[in-house]
Scaffold this active site. Structure first.
Site, PDB file in Angstrom:
ATOM      1  N   THR A   1       0.810  -1.213   0.000  1.00 41.88           N
ATOM      2  CA  THR A   1       0.000   0.000   0.000  1.00 41.88           C
ATOM      3  C   THR A   1       0.845   1.266   0.000  1.00 41.88           C
ATOM      4  O   THR A   1       0.363   2.323  -0.404  1.00 41.88           O
ATOM      5  CB  THR A   1      -0.965   0.024   1.201  1.00 41.88           C
ATOM      6  OG1 THR A   1      -0.207  -0.105   2.416  1.00 41.88           O
ATOM      7  CG2 THR A   1      -1.980  -1.107   1.117  1.00 41.88           C
ATOM      8  N   CYS A   2       2.107   1.186   0.419  1.00 46.54           N
ATOM      9  CA  CYS A   2       2.983   2.370   0.405  1.00 46.54           C
ATOM     10  C   CYS A   2       3.326   2.774  -1.023  1.00 46.54           C
ATOM     11  O   CYS A   2       3.351   3.958  -1.349  1.00 46.54           O
ATOM     12  CB  CYS A   2       4.257   2.114   1.198  1.00 46.54           C
ATOM     13  SG  CYS A   2       3.954   1.867   2.951  1.00 46.54           S
ATOM     14  N   SER A   3       3.601   1.787  -1.868  1.00 49.09           N
ATOM     15  CA  SER A   3       3.971   2.089  -3.255  1.00 49.09           C
ATOM     16  C   SER A   3       2.811   1.868  -4.222  1.00 49.09           C
ATOM     17  O   SER A   3       2.961   2.039  -5.432  1.00 49.09           O
ATOM     18  CB  SER A   3       5.155   1.221  -3.685  1.00 49.09           C
ATOM     19  OG  SER A   3       4.806  -0.143  -3.635  1.00 49.09           O
TER      20      SER A   3
END
Length: 76
Positions: free
Chosen positions: A43-45
């Site tokens: 979910t960060c990238s």
């Protein structure tokens, strides 16, 4: 699952932010036999990793299971 569920699974957001996502969202198709049978996401990238399946039904079931198991991500 709906496209909203896939967006939540891949990004953690239920809607695309007004300013968009930081960076370009990606999808990676993983070759069979790498030991990964369920889709994963970062979910960060905003990246989605999809294992190649022999049938659409196998893919669909794996995606549904991955999304169902991720509903409690980040909840303590």
């Amino acid at each position: 699952g709906s496209i909203t569920h896939i967006l939540i699974f891949a990004s953690g957001a239920s809607k695309v932010p007004l300013a968009g996502f930081q960076g370009t969202p990606t999808i990676t198709f993983l070759e069979p036999g790498l030991g990964q049978s369920l889709p994963t996401a970062n979910t960060c990238s905003v990246s989605l990793n999809l294992p190649m399946c022999s049938t659409f039904n196998d893919f669909s079931e794996g995606m549904a299971l991955a999304i169902a198991c991720a509903k409690t991500f980040g909840i303590a």
